[in-house]
Design an enzyme around this catalytic site. Structure first.
Site, PDB file in Angstrom:
ATOM      1  N   LYS A 136      51.576 -17.437 -59.261  1.00 50.57           N
ATOM      2  CA  LYS A 136      50.833 -18.532 -59.884  1.00 50.57           C
ATOM      3  C   LYS A 136      50.021 -18.042 -61.084  1.00 50.57           C
ATOM      4  O   LYS A 136      49.401 -17.000 -61.040  1.00 50.57           O
ATOM      5  CB  LYS A 136      49.900 -19.106 -58.811  1.00 50.57           C
ATOM      6  CG  LYS A 136      48.731 -19.928 -59.280  1.00 50.57           C
ATOM      7  CD  LYS A 136      47.937 -20.395 -58.054  1.00 50.57           C
ATOM      8  CE  LYS A 136      46.572 -20.913 -58.413  1.00 50.57           C
ATOM      9  NZ  LYS A 136      45.803 -21.374 -57.239  1.00 50.57           N
TER      10      LYS A 136
ATOM     11  N   ASP B 263      47.820 -22.851 -48.243  1.00 46.34           N
ATOM     12  CA  ASP B 263      46.741 -22.403 -49.133  1.00 46.34           C
ATOM     13  C   ASP B 263      45.407 -22.662 -48.456  1.00 46.34           C
ATOM     14  O   ASP B 263      45.337 -23.422 -47.493  1.00 46.34           O
ATOM     15  CB  ASP B 263      46.821 -23.157 -50.473  1.00 46.34           C
ATOM     16  CG  ASP B 263      46.236 -22.337 -51.631  1.00 46.34           C
ATOM     17  OD1 ASP B 263      45.686 -21.248 -51.377  1.00 46.34           O
ATOM     18  OD2 ASP B 263      46.344 -22.792 -52.789  1.00 46.34           O
TER      19      ASP B 263
ATOM     20  N   GLY C  41      17.556 -43.230 -52.130  1.00 45.00           N
ATOM     21  CA  GLY C  41      18.687 -42.308 -51.985  1.00 45.00           C
ATOM     22  C   GLY C  41      18.363 -41.076 -51.152  1.00 45.00           C
ATOM     23  O   GLY C  41      19.267 -40.324 -50.778  1.00 45.00           O
TER      24      GLY C  41
ATOM     25  N   GLY D 194      45.394 -30.417 -56.491  1.00 44.95           N
ATOM     26  CA  GLY D 194      46.790 -30.441 -56.068  1.00 44.95           C
ATOM     27  C   GLY D 194      47.721 -29.754 -57.067  1.00 44.95           C
ATOM     28  O   GLY D 194      48.922 -29.633 -56.817  1.00 44.95           O
TER      29      GLY D 194
ATOM     30  N   THR E 180      48.097 -26.629 -57.849  1.00 41.03           N
ATOM     31  CA  THR E 180      48.750 -25.416 -57.309  1.00 41.03           C
ATOM     32  C   THR E 180      49.943 -25.795 -56.439  1.00 41.03           C
ATOM     33  O   THR E 180      51.052 -25.267 -56.601  1.00 41.03           O
ATOM     34  CB  THR E 180      47.720 -24.608 -56.469  1.00 41.03           C
ATOM     35  OG1 THR E 180      46.642 -24.232 -57.314  1.00 41.03           O
ATOM     36  CG2 THR E 180      48.359 -23.391 -55.831  1.00 41.03           C
TER      37      THR E 180
END
Ligand code: R5P
Length: 286
Positions: free
Chosen positions: A188, A214, A39, A220, A222
């Site tokens: 918000k 934004d 890896g 997602g 918001t």
């Protein structure tokens, strides 16, 4: 006259790096990247000796991209690069810019100090917390995506630009001014990692084509809450755009149900990253 510069793209930012090389009218080289069976990351720049300035373009999210970035910087130095400028289109960890609780790591500072080891110039785009720039002991620039976003939407029928909260108003107003329309903001409140509530607010969105802007779309939540609020206010259509489209946990599918369209810039390459920020980055590098 082309600049005496070579732009090297890491695997997270290949398209943006090519755009940037075109903007700067200089040579583009993709870094050759693979992984060992365990890896670990292997990086090679397939070039003869380099005696020019090198611009490495690579976002630092998720973590393996950070490792790749550090290795590309070192490979460029190993080939003799005179100067390494580091462009990190999306800087991960910018939200951990404080020790919010005792015992936490100051992650953003650690990451930028690693990038500084082999680089004297740092450029990022709409970095979530600009304090990160102060921790880079060299020239550091935060580039705004708003002019590119505004140019993309100019002449496309947008009537109103909305920020999802007051803190994001500066960006939304920059986009709105570039398009030549009005702007406003919603209110918000984040209830949890994925649930966001928009307080009712008197925004004149009736029969308008609204564009929500934004910096980041992650889950997602918001944008979904903002889009629903705009529909309650009578908007004719709702389009969402962000600088950094992380689109975690199927966010794009979630947003396609409540928005007419969703776009992002190419700081993170994905299926809707159609707005290139290369022109803005090029300005910071010239
Ligand atoms: C918050 O401060 C940011 O500007 C974004 O509004 C936020 O990161 C978006 O996250 P999500 O898509 O999960 O609501």
């Amino acid at each position: 006259m082309p600049l005496i510069m070579i732009v090297i793209g890491g695997s997270s930012s290949k398209m943006l790096a090519q755009d940037l090389a075109n903007e700067l009218r200089c040579k583009y080289l993709p870094a050759s990247v693979s992984h060992f069976p365990d890896g670990e990351t292997y990086v090679r720049i397939e070039a003869d000796d380099i005696d020019d300035e090198v611009v490495v373009v690579q976002s630092s999210h998720p973590d393996h991209n950070l490792v790749e970035l550090l290795l590309i910087q070192d490979a460029a130095i190993g080939l003799g690069a005179r100067k390494v400028s580091t462009v990190v289109p999306y800087f991960g960890y910018a939200r951990q810019d404080e020790r919010f609780k005792k015992g936490e790591a100051l992650s953003a500072k650690v990451m930028v100090r690693l990038m500084e080891m082999n680089s004297s110039k740092f450029v990022s785009v709409d970095i979530h917390k600009p304090i990160v720039l102060d921790w880079f002991r060299g020239d550091a620039y935060d580039v705004h995506a708003a002019p590119c976003i505004g140019k993309f939407f100019k002449g496309h029928g947008v009537d109103l630009v909305l920020a999802p909260d007051e803190g994001a108003l500066q960006r939304a107003s920059e986009v709105a001014r570039a398009i030549g329309v009005e702007w406003d903001y919603l209110e918000k409140t984040r209830l949890s990692g994925e649930v966001v509530r928009m307080a009712p607010k008197n925004v004149d969105a009736k029969d308008k084509n609204a564009l929500i802007v934004d910096d980041i779309i992650s889950t997602g939540g918001t944008i979904e809450a903002a889009a629903n609020q705009l529909k309650i206010l009578g908007a004719k259509s709702v389009t969402a755009v962000c600088t950094h489209g992380l689109f975690a946990k199927g966010a794009l599918d979630r947003l396609r149900k409540c928005c007419n369209a969703v776009y992002s810039t190419n700081t993170i390459e994905n299926e809707v990253s159609v707005i290139s920020v290369a022109p803005q980055i090029a300005k910071a590098l010239r």
